[in-house]
Design a protein around this motif. Structure first.
Motif, PDB file in Angstrom:
ATOM      1  N   THR A  39      -0.765  -1.312 -10.436  1.00 56.17           N
ATOM      2  CA  THR A  39       0.301  -1.981  -9.690  1.00 56.17           C
ATOM      3  C   THR A  39       0.716  -1.147  -8.481  1.00 56.17           C
ATOM      4  OG1 THR A  39       1.052  -2.935 -11.770  1.00 56.17           O
ATOM      5  CG2 THR A  39       2.546  -3.115  -9.904  1.00 56.17           C
ATOM      6  N   ILE A  40       0.862   0.172  -8.688  1.00 55.51           N
ATOM      7  CA  ILE A  40       1.190   1.049  -7.558  1.00 55.51           C
ATOM      8  C   ILE A  40       0.068   0.996  -6.520  1.00 55.51           C
ATOM      9  CG2 ILE A  40       1.524   3.460  -6.823  1.00 55.51           C
ATOM     10  CD1 ILE A  40       2.961   3.944  -9.476  1.00 55.51           C
ATOM     11  N   GLY A  41      -1.172   1.030  -7.001  1.00 58.69           N
ATOM     12  CA  GLY A  41      -2.326   0.997  -6.096  1.00 58.69           C
ATOM     13  C   GLY A  41      -2.342  -0.224  -5.201  1.00 58.69           C
ATOM     14  N   VAL A  42      -2.028  -1.380  -5.766  1.00 54.44           N
ATOM     15  CA  VAL A  42      -2.104  -2.610  -4.981  1.00 54.44           C
ATOM     16  C   VAL A  42      -0.930  -2.724  -3.993  1.00 54.44           C
ATOM     17  CG1 VAL A  42      -0.879  -4.316  -6.408  1.00 54.44           C
ATOM     18  CG2 VAL A  42      -2.933  -4.987  -5.190  1.00 54.44           C
ATOM     19  N   CYS A  43       0.186  -2.107  -4.315  1.00 53.23           N
ATOM     20  CA  CYS A  43       1.371  -2.183  -3.433  1.00 53.23           C
ATOM     21  C   CYS A  43       1.361  -1.129  -2.324  1.00 53.23           C
ATOM     22  CB  CYS A  43       2.659  -2.000  -4.231  1.00 53.23           C
ATOM     23  SG  CYS A  43       3.004  -3.335  -5.356  1.00 53.23           S
ATOM     24  N   LEU A  44       0.761   0.014  -2.611  1.00 51.06           N
ATOM     25  CA  LEU A  44       0.858   1.157  -1.701  1.00 51.06           C
ATOM     26  C   LEU A  44       0.390   0.876  -0.263  1.00 51.06           C
ATOM     27  CD1 LEU A  44       2.138   3.834  -2.254  1.00 51.06           C
ATOM     28  CD2 LEU A  44      -0.123   4.828  -2.669  1.00 51.06           C
ATOM     29  N   PRO A  45      -0.766   0.212  -0.061  1.00 48.71           N
ATOM     30  CA  PRO A  45      -1.179  -0.043   1.324  1.00 48.71           C
ATOM     31  C   PRO A  45      -0.151  -0.870   2.092  1.00 48.71           C
ATOM     32  CG  PRO A  45      -2.968  -0.510  -0.178  1.00 48.71           C
ATOM     33  CD  PRO A  45      -1.763  -0.281  -1.023  1.00 48.71           C
ATOM     34  N   SER A  46       0.417  -1.906   1.450  1.00 44.73           N
ATOM     35  CA  SER A  46       1.427  -2.709   2.151  1.00 44.73           C
ATOM     36  C   SER A  46       2.612  -1.855   2.538  1.00 44.73           C
ATOM     37  CB  SER A  46       1.964  -3.856   1.299  1.00 44.73           C
ATOM     38  OG  SER A  46       1.075  -4.248   0.341  1.00 44.73           O
ATOM     39  N   VAL A  47       3.043  -1.010   1.599  1.00 47.37           N
ATOM     40  CA  VAL A  47       4.214  -0.175   1.869  1.00 47.37           C
ATOM     41  C   VAL A  47       3.924   0.737   3.055  1.00 47.37           C
ATOM     42  CG1 VAL A  47       5.719   1.632   0.960  1.00 47.37           C
ATOM     43  CG2 VAL A  47       5.057  -0.270  -0.506  1.00 47.37           C
ATOM     44  N   ILE A  48       2.770   1.395   3.040  1.00 41.97           N
ATOM     45  CA  ILE A  48       2.438   2.348   4.104  1.00 41.97           C
ATOM     46  C   ILE A  48       2.291   1.641   5.457  1.00 41.97           C
ATOM     47  CG2 ILE A  48       0.693   3.978   4.953  1.00 41.97           C
ATOM     48  CD1 ILE A  48       0.074   4.562   1.941  1.00 41.97           C
ATOM     49  N   ILE A  49       1.516   0.546   5.487  1.00 44.32           N
ATOM     50  CA  ILE A  49       1.251  -0.124   6.764  1.00 44.32           C
ATOM     51  C   ILE A  49       2.501  -0.795   7.322  1.00 44.32           C
ATOM     52  CG2 ILE A  49      -0.062  -1.994   7.876  1.00 44.32           C
ATOM     53  CD1 ILE A  49      -2.389  -1.148   6.003  1.00 44.32           C
ATOM     54  N   MET A  50       3.256  -1.426   6.425  1.00 43.36           N
ATOM     55  CA  MET A  50       4.514  -2.057   6.843  1.00 43.36           C
ATOM     56  C   MET A  50       5.452  -1.002   7.425  1.00 43.36           C
ATOM     57  SD  MET A  50       5.818  -5.082   6.835  1.00 43.36           S
ATOM     58  CE  MET A  50       7.435  -5.733   7.162  1.00 43.36           C
ATOM     59  N   PHE A  51       5.484   0.152   6.771  1.00 40.70           N
ATOM     60  CA  PHE A  51       6.331   1.256   7.191  1.00 40.70           C
ATOM     61  C   PHE A  51       5.959   1.722   8.608  1.00 40.70           C
ATOM     62  CE2 PHE A  51       7.614   5.752   7.050  1.00 40.70           C
ATOM     63  CZ  PHE A  51       8.937   5.579   6.691  1.00 40.70           C
ATOM     64  N   ILE A  52       4.647   1.874   8.851  1.00 46.85           N
ATOM     65  CA  ILE A  52       4.174   2.304  10.176  1.00 46.85           C
ATOM     66  C   ILE A  52       4.527   1.250  11.239  1.00 46.85           C
ATOM     67  CG2 ILE A  52       2.106   2.805  11.567  1.00 46.85           C
ATOM     68  CD1 ILE A  52       0.871   3.937   8.928  1.00 46.85           C
ATOM     69  N   LEU A  53       4.280  -0.027  10.923  1.00 49.42           N
ATOM     70  CA  LEU A  53       4.620  -1.110  11.857  1.00 49.42           C
ATOM     71  C   LEU A  53       6.099  -1.099  12.214  1.00 49.42           C
ATOM     72  CD1 LEU A  53       2.702  -4.273  10.545  1.00 49.42           C
ATOM     73  CD2 LEU A  53       2.400  -3.151  12.740  1.00 49.42           C
ATOM     74  N   LEU A  54       6.909  -0.906  11.180  1.00 41.07           N
ATOM     75  CA  LEU A  54       8.361  -0.918  11.345  1.00 41.07           C
ATOM     76  C   LEU A  54       8.817   0.240  12.228  1.00 41.07           C
ATOM     77  CD1 LEU A  54      10.420  -2.808  10.220  1.00 41.07           C
ATOM     78  CD2 LEU A  54      10.721  -1.320   8.277  1.00 41.07           C
TER      79      LEU A  54
END
Lengths: 173, 179
Positions: A80-95
């Motif tokens: 679950t962490i694995g599948v969420c982590l890319p979104s969190v990281i990329i969203m964070f960079i975009l933001l």
């Protein structure tokens, strides 16, 4: 070792699935059914069916389920962490990027286009859900009823969801 | 206290999002924009744009956006955790108690009611937001063209997002006004 494999596989799924929801299905299927043989084709279809009647995104649901089957509770947590982590990281960079350049007029110009674009995308989503779910007159009545209650009387979406679930149970026999 | 509020709100959103990614938009709008006032309608659309441009579930992307806006990194952790915990526990229970995953006829009937309702709620959201975005006829045509290209011609949303980013940059470059 299997835990690492779970993590990497679901990280990959999270990383390359744009568009959310059903857009992710072919990618998930390729990884968990064909490449890793963690599930049979039938089990995969069952997970999709269950995801439709449980809350939460299908990518996360299948990560949790497969993680549990392969590596117990720890496997479930890691996938679950694995599948969420890319979104969190990329969203964070975009933001960070958007906030950093917020006062530059090119960001403002981009969002001037993005807002109506996104409105169009959401409208398309509504049409697609409508097309797939409104198969008869009863369904159309529920659709209309909820649309009016939501737009005119601003009723709570949770209340409307519960109400339409009860209505569905009563009128579809 | 604020972190608990954030957690609670996203837990609620995570628990009641039935029927896929876009189904959560009316609920987010209600909880985050209307009730809490954490972001405004315009930011809500920006949020959906970013959530579409980033990979992964809209649920998680939204949680990251709102969490970061309110409380920085700590907010990201709190809201993301809140939004995924409900489905995590439900799937864990299903995976450990049911050897065969099958939905029953009763559940199927309930969802035959919920799915058209989701369409109604999402459409109502579009109407509400449209009031702030569609300010002239050109914009209305723009919105309809975008929606038809995705709905009828199945163009992947990420390409449309990229295209409108390029359009925005082009307009910025030319300093003209197209729409």
């Amino acid at each position: 070792m299997i835990l690492l494999k779970l993590f990497i596989t679901f990280f990959k799924i999270g990383m390359f699935s744009f568009g959310g929801g059903y857009a992710m299905l072919p990618l998930i299927q390729l990884q968990v059914v064909e490449i890793n043989n963690w599930l049979s084709k039938k089990e995969f279809i069952d997970i999709v069916a269950v995801s439709q009647v449980t809350p939460g995104p299908i990518a996360i649901n299948s990560a949790t389920y497969i993680g549990y089957k392969i590596g117990g509770v720890i496997g479930a947590v890691i996938s679950t962490i694995g599948v969420c982590l890319p979104s969190v990281i990329i969203m964070f960079i975009l933001l960070k990027f958007v906030i950093r350049f917020k006062n530059n007029n090119f960001i403002e110009d981009i969002f001037k286009f993005l807002r109506p674009t996104v409105l169009g995308l959401i409208l398309a989503a509504a049409m697609i859900i409508f097309q797939e779910s409104v198969l008869g007159f009863k369904e159309f009545l529920i659709f209309l009823f909820v649309f009016v209650l939501s737009l005119k009387y601003k009723l709570d979406p949770i209340l409307l969801t519960l109400l339409s679930g009860i209505l569905g149970y009563l009128i579809f026999t | 206290m604020k972190s608990f509020e954030l957690f609670k709100t996203f837990f609620k959103i995570g628990a009641f999002t039935l029927g896929g990614g876009y189904a959560m938009l009316p609920l987010i709008e209600k909880e985050v924009v209307e009730k809490k006032g954490w972001i405004d309608e315009e930011e809500f659309l920006d949020l959906v744009a970013l959530a579409q441009a980033s990979p992964g579930p809209i649920a998680v992307n939204t949680a990251v956006f709102v969490g970061y806006r309110l409380m920085g990194i700590k907010g990201v952790l709190v809201s993301t955790l809140g939004s995924i915990l409900p489905s995590f526990f439900i799937i864990l229970i299903i995976a450990s108690y049911f050897t065969e995953m099958k939905s029953s006829y009763i559940i199927e009937r309930i969802f035959m009611g919920i799915r058209p309702a989701v369409a109604g709620m999402v459409l109502a959201s579009v109407f509400r937001m449209g009031r702030n975005v569609i300010l002239n006829f050109k914009k209305l045509v723009f919105v309809i063209v975008i929606s038809i290209s995705v709905w009828m011609y199945k163009i992947t949303p990420i390409y449309i997002i990229l295209l409108s980013i390029l359009l925005g940059l082009y307009i910025n470059f030319k300093r003209g006004k197209l729409i």
